[in-house]
Design a protein around this motif. Structure first.
Motif, PDB file in Angstrom:
ATOM      1  N   ALA A  87      83.643 104.064  63.568  1.00 53.67           N
ATOM      2  CA  ALA A  87      84.157 102.949  62.337  1.00 53.67           C
ATOM      3  C   ALA A  87      84.194 103.807  60.822  1.00 53.67           C
ATOM      4  O   ALA A  87      84.741 103.354  59.952  1.00 53.67           O
ATOM      5  N   PHE A  88      82.688 103.747  60.855  1.00 58.01           N
ATOM      6  CA  PHE A  88      82.214 104.030  59.376  1.00 58.01           C
ATOM      7  C   PHE A  88      83.287 105.858  59.207  1.00 58.01           C
ATOM      8  O   PHE A  88      83.449 105.741  58.554  1.00 58.01           O
ATOM      9  N   ASP A  89      83.130 106.575  59.783  1.00 60.24           N
ATOM     10  CA  ASP A  89      83.755 108.000  60.112  1.00 60.24           C
ATOM     11  C   ASP A  89      85.052 107.938  59.009  1.00 60.24           C
ATOM     12  O   ASP A  89      85.810 108.399  58.704  1.00 60.24           O
ATOM     13  N   LEU A  90      86.407 106.793  60.102  1.00 55.62           N
ATOM     14  CA  LEU A  90      87.273 105.793  59.570  1.00 55.62           C
ATOM     15  C   LEU A  90      87.660 105.655  58.219  1.00 55.62           C
ATOM     16  O   LEU A  90      88.021 106.042  57.692  1.00 55.62           O
ATOM     17  N   LEU A  91      86.298 104.977  57.514  1.00 56.83           N
ATOM     18  CA  LEU A  91      86.667 104.386  56.517  1.00 56.83           C
ATOM     19  C   LEU A  91      86.388 105.237  55.013  1.00 56.83           C
ATOM     20  O   LEU A  91      86.967 104.657  54.506  1.00 56.83           O
ATOM     21  N   LYS A  92      85.321 106.329  56.034  1.00 49.39           N
ATOM     22  CA  LYS A  92      84.899 107.168  54.711  1.00 49.39           C
ATOM     23  C   LYS A  92      86.345 107.860  54.347  1.00 49.39           C
ATOM     24  O   LYS A  92      86.390 108.575  53.214  1.00 49.39           O
ATOM     25  N   GLU A  93      86.582 108.567  56.104  1.00 50.86           N
ATOM     26  CA  GLU A  93      87.720 109.623  55.262  1.00 50.86           C
ATOM     27  C   GLU A  93      88.744 108.727  54.622  1.00 50.86           C
ATOM     28  O   GLU A  93      89.866 109.124  53.962  1.00 50.86           O
ATOM     29  N   LYS A  94      88.901 107.356  55.138  1.00 50.40           N
ATOM     30  CA  LYS A  94      90.460 106.694  53.777  1.00 50.40           C
ATOM     31  C   LYS A  94      90.180 106.490  52.902  1.00 50.40           C
ATOM     32  O   LYS A  94      90.822 105.881  52.248  1.00 50.40           O
ATOM     33  N   GLY A  95      88.918 106.984  52.903  1.00 53.53           N
ATOM     34  CA  GLY A  95      88.294 106.831  50.935  1.00 53.53           C
ATOM     35  C   GLY A  95      88.012 104.781  50.171  1.00 53.53           C
ATOM     36  O   GLY A  95      87.298 105.001  49.059  1.00 53.53           O
ATOM     37  N   VAL A  96      87.732 103.727  51.208  1.00 57.79           N
ATOM     38  CA  VAL A  96      86.742 103.446  50.758  1.00 57.79           C
ATOM     39  C   VAL A  96      85.490 102.689  51.346  1.00 57.79           C
ATOM     40  O   VAL A  96      84.659 101.695  51.069  1.00 57.79           O
ATOM     41  N   VAL A  97      84.698 103.570  52.000  1.00 57.97           N
ATOM     42  CA  VAL A  97      83.429 103.842  52.362  1.00 57.97           C
ATOM     43  C   VAL A  97      83.144 105.159  51.123  1.00 57.97           C
ATOM     44  O   VAL A  97      83.407 107.147  51.888  1.00 57.97           O
ATOM     45  N   ASP A  98      81.644 105.300  50.483  1.00 55.92           N
ATOM     46  CA  ASP A  98      81.513 106.197  49.649  1.00 55.92           C
ATOM     47  C   ASP A  98      80.646 107.324  50.026  1.00 55.92           C
ATOM     48  O   ASP A  98      79.936 107.728  49.671  1.00 55.92           O
ATOM     49  N   ALA A  99      79.561 106.157  51.508  1.00 51.70           N
ATOM     50  CA  ALA A  99      78.658 107.363  51.581  1.00 51.70           C
ATOM     51  C   ALA A  99      78.222 108.177  51.879  1.00 51.70           C
ATOM     52  O   ALA A  99      79.492 108.616  52.477  1.00 51.70           O
ATOM     53  N   LYS A 100      77.497 108.958  51.989  1.00 49.90           N
ATOM     54  CA  LYS A 100      77.083 109.799  52.296  1.00 49.90           C
ATOM     55  C   LYS A 100      77.451 110.351  54.136  1.00 49.90           C
ATOM     56  O   LYS A 100      77.959 111.305  55.091  1.00 49.90           O
ATOM     57  N   ASP A 101      76.654 109.628  54.700  1.00 53.79           N
ATOM     58  CA  ASP A 101      76.092 109.623  56.004  1.00 53.79           C
ATOM     59  C   ASP A 101      75.960 108.213  56.293  1.00 53.79           C
ATOM     60  O   ASP A 101      75.811 106.970  55.186  1.00 53.79           O
ATOM     61  N   PHE A 102      76.445 107.738  57.374  1.00 51.46           N
ATOM     62  CA  PHE A 102      76.284 106.711  58.828  1.00 51.46           C
ATOM     63  C   PHE A 102      75.247 105.878  58.414  1.00 51.46           C
ATOM     64  O   PHE A 102      74.077 107.273  59.256  1.00 51.46           O
ATOM     65  N   ASP A 103      74.722 104.859  58.691  1.00 55.47           N
ATOM     66  CA  ASP A 103      72.692 104.178  58.675  1.00 55.47           C
ATOM     67  C   ASP A 103      73.706 102.926  58.744  1.00 55.47           C
ATOM     68  O   ASP A 103      74.531 102.393  57.969  1.00 55.47           O
ATOM     69  N   PHE A 104      73.492 102.630  60.155  1.00 57.15           N
ATOM     70  CA  PHE A 104      73.695 101.417  60.550  1.00 57.15           C
ATOM     71  C   PHE A 104      73.034 100.293  59.687  1.00 57.15           C
ATOM     72  O   PHE A 104      73.719  98.555  59.497  1.00 57.15           O
ATOM     73  N   ASN A 105      72.112 100.351  59.471  1.00 60.64           N
ATOM     74  CA  ASN A 105      71.392  99.083  58.455  1.00 60.64           C
ATOM     75  C   ASN A 105      71.880  99.189  57.041  1.00 60.64           C
ATOM     76  O   ASN A 105      71.187  97.884  56.254  1.00 60.64           O
ATOM     77  N   ALA A 106      73.272  99.774  56.581  1.00 58.31           N
ATOM     78  CA  ALA A 106      73.340  99.741  54.787  1.00 58.31           C
ATOM     79  C   ALA A 106      74.267  98.617  55.005  1.00 58.31           C
ATOM     80  O   ALA A 106      75.508  98.190  55.884  1.00 58.31           O
ATOM     81  N   GLU A 107      74.584  98.464  53.992  1.00 57.99           N
ATOM     82  CA  GLU A 107      75.478  97.640  53.743  1.00 57.99           C
ATOM     83  C   GLU A 107      76.516  97.806  52.788  1.00 57.99           C
ATOM     84  O   GLU A 107      76.041  98.507  51.952  1.00 57.99           O
ATOM     85  N   TYR A 108      77.940  97.765  52.982  1.00 59.11           N
ATOM     86  CA  TYR A 108      78.518  98.588  52.376  1.00 59.11           C
ATOM     87  C   TYR A 108      79.668  98.334  51.957  1.00 59.11           C
ATOM     88  O   TYR A 108      80.099  96.461  52.399  1.00 59.11           O
TER      89      TYR A 108
END
Length: 471
Positions: A144-165
């Protein structure tokens, strides 16, 4: 929405919502952030009833959240069926306690009720306008993170399950410019048939349950629970005078644009009569032995084996409309006055085979117990709801949302705009409400698409308590 924004390469909000819906079990949402500055889009209802003096009487029970969490599960997204509105339904665990001393209520009618759910409704998009600017979420799925990143709505570099986006919603186009939509030919009559039958089934089941007996249902009602064990407090408006509320700023008004799908004979589904209203209009219930006419018949009475139903003798003043002509064959078939196969056809289509079989057995004279019928009606009701929801989800709600956001038909739906006068002259069977008379209409295939404005009121003050209990 301007054309440049629609034509951008950004993901649309509609597509983002679809991703959220797909991965909702892998996303949690910061509920406190959502509630901060949340603006209602409807009238706030408060628990209780008012007496003759207008005083508010509180229910003897109340709910308390079991959790006081900052994060809750991502809600279920629901598209309004006739406006460009998207709601997110968030489920929270609650317990029942006495209003006076907060003593918990743990059991009702032999059922544990210490872990109930409340459903809080948050409007993300209201009539084609963003109502929630951003959401703060955590993601437990790398996919899910990779898909949201690909679509440009998440700008974080790496997946972090503790992070708030933080997901910005107010900078996205609401719909994609090149969206494709299914043909709506034939959908209205399909939905109309199902709605008529659903109304008949719901009228039968109004006070019936396939799980609990009448005494248990009474206990549930005393404890503000529905027969499906949903919390069902009585509610009332927070104001007593709408004009005063508008003057003092408690309420405000806005225009809501309704988009309806209809036919060349029936403008929209709201023109259909409820089951009990149509039963009163066109039929009579009689006592088999005394021939006594039952005043104000309802489908709840049909379970009484001493009663029978006949067509009502209509006076010369009764005007039969296209709505009547459409509904009557369905009623006649269900009531056993005419065997035309319509009801069994609908039930077979939606997968409600048990009720279809029972009705066929009943028409051959087989005795069917009330318990069997209630169970079959309940199962059929669920199948009908699922079938109807899929039609709206796949074919109607996306189109309604597009029209509501853009005030345009999709490019492939070429049709000339007509006024109510013009469409009435061309299709004289159509009937219009006061608001609909000011609308715009399009003939698309064998369907009529209506767009009209209606004044809606909403509680103006920002509020964090958005309790809309499902019954």
């Amino acid at each position: 929405m301007d054309g440049d924004n629609m034509a951008s390469n950004q993901i649309s909000l509609l597509e983002l919502i679809q991703i959220f819906a797909e991965y909702r079990n892998n996303i949690i949402i910061n509920i406190k952030h959502l509630q901060e500055d949340y603006q209602r889009t409807s009238i706030k209802r408060i628990k209780g009833v008012r007496n003759e003096n207008g005083e508010l009487l509180q229910p003897w029970l109340q709910t308390e959240y079991i959790d006081n969490a900052e994060y809750v599960g991502m809600g279920k997204f629901q598209f309004n069926r006739n406006t460009a509105t998207i709601n997110m339904l968030v489920k929270r665990q609650v317990k029942l306690t006495k209003f006076e001393d907060q003593t918990p209520t743990l059991e009702v009618a032999g059922l544990m009720v210490n872990n109930l759910n409340s459903f809080n409704n948050y409007t993300i998009v209201s009539d084609g306008k963003i109502n929630v600017k951003s959401l703060k979420i955590k993601i437990s799925s790398k996919k899910a993170f990779d898909l949201l990143k690909e679509k440009g709505v998440v700008d974080a570099k790496d997946f972090d399950f503790n992070a708030e986006y933080s997901i910005q919603l107010d900078n996205l186009p609401l719909v994609a410019f090149d969206s494709c939509y299914s043909s709506i030919d034939g959908l209205f009559y399909q939905l109309a048939e199902i709605k008529v039958l659903a109304s008949i089934i719901a009228a039968h089941l109004k006070k019936e349950s396939n799980v609990f007996i009448a005494a248990q249902l009474d206990e549930f009602q005393k404890h503000y629970l529905s027969k499906n064990i949903y919390i069902n407090f009585p509610t009332t408006n927070e104001y007593t005078d709408v004009n005063q509320a508008l003057l003092n700023g408690t309420l405000d008004s806005r225009l809501s644009y309704k988009i309806e799908i209809g036919s060349q004979e029936i403008l929209n589904l709201s023109k259909l009569h409820s089951a009990n209203k149509f039963l009163n209009r066109m039929y009579r219930l009689y006592d088999k032995q005394t021939e006594e006419i039952i005043i104000k018949p309802s489908f709840e009475m049909v379970f009484n084996e001493n009663l029978t139903v006949r067509h009502r003798l209509l006076s010369s003043r009764t005007k039969i409309t296209k709505v009547d002509e459409f509904i009557k064959p369905i009623f006649d078939d269900f009531l056993g006055l005419e065997q035309n196969g319509i009801v069994v056809g609908i039930l077979t289509k939606v997968g409600a085979d048990s009720l279809a079989q029972l009705l066929e057995d009943k028409q051959t004279g087989k005795q069917i117990s009330k318990e069997e019928m209630v169970a079959a009606l309940t199962a059929a009701n669920t199948k009908i709801e699922q079938y109807t929801e899929k039609i709206y989800q796949d074919k109607i709600s996306p189109l309604v949302f597009y029209i509501g956001c853009t005030r345009l038909l999709p490019d492939k739906m070429e049709a000339k705009a007509m006024t109510a006068g013009e469409v009435a002259a061309k299709y004289p069977d159509l009937q219009f409400s006061k608001d609909e008379q000011k609308g715009t209409f399009f003939a698309v295939g064998d369907s009529i698409i209506s767009i009209y404005a209606k004044t809606e009121y909403y509680s103006k003050l920002i509020s964090v308590g958005i309790d809309n209990q499902i019954v």
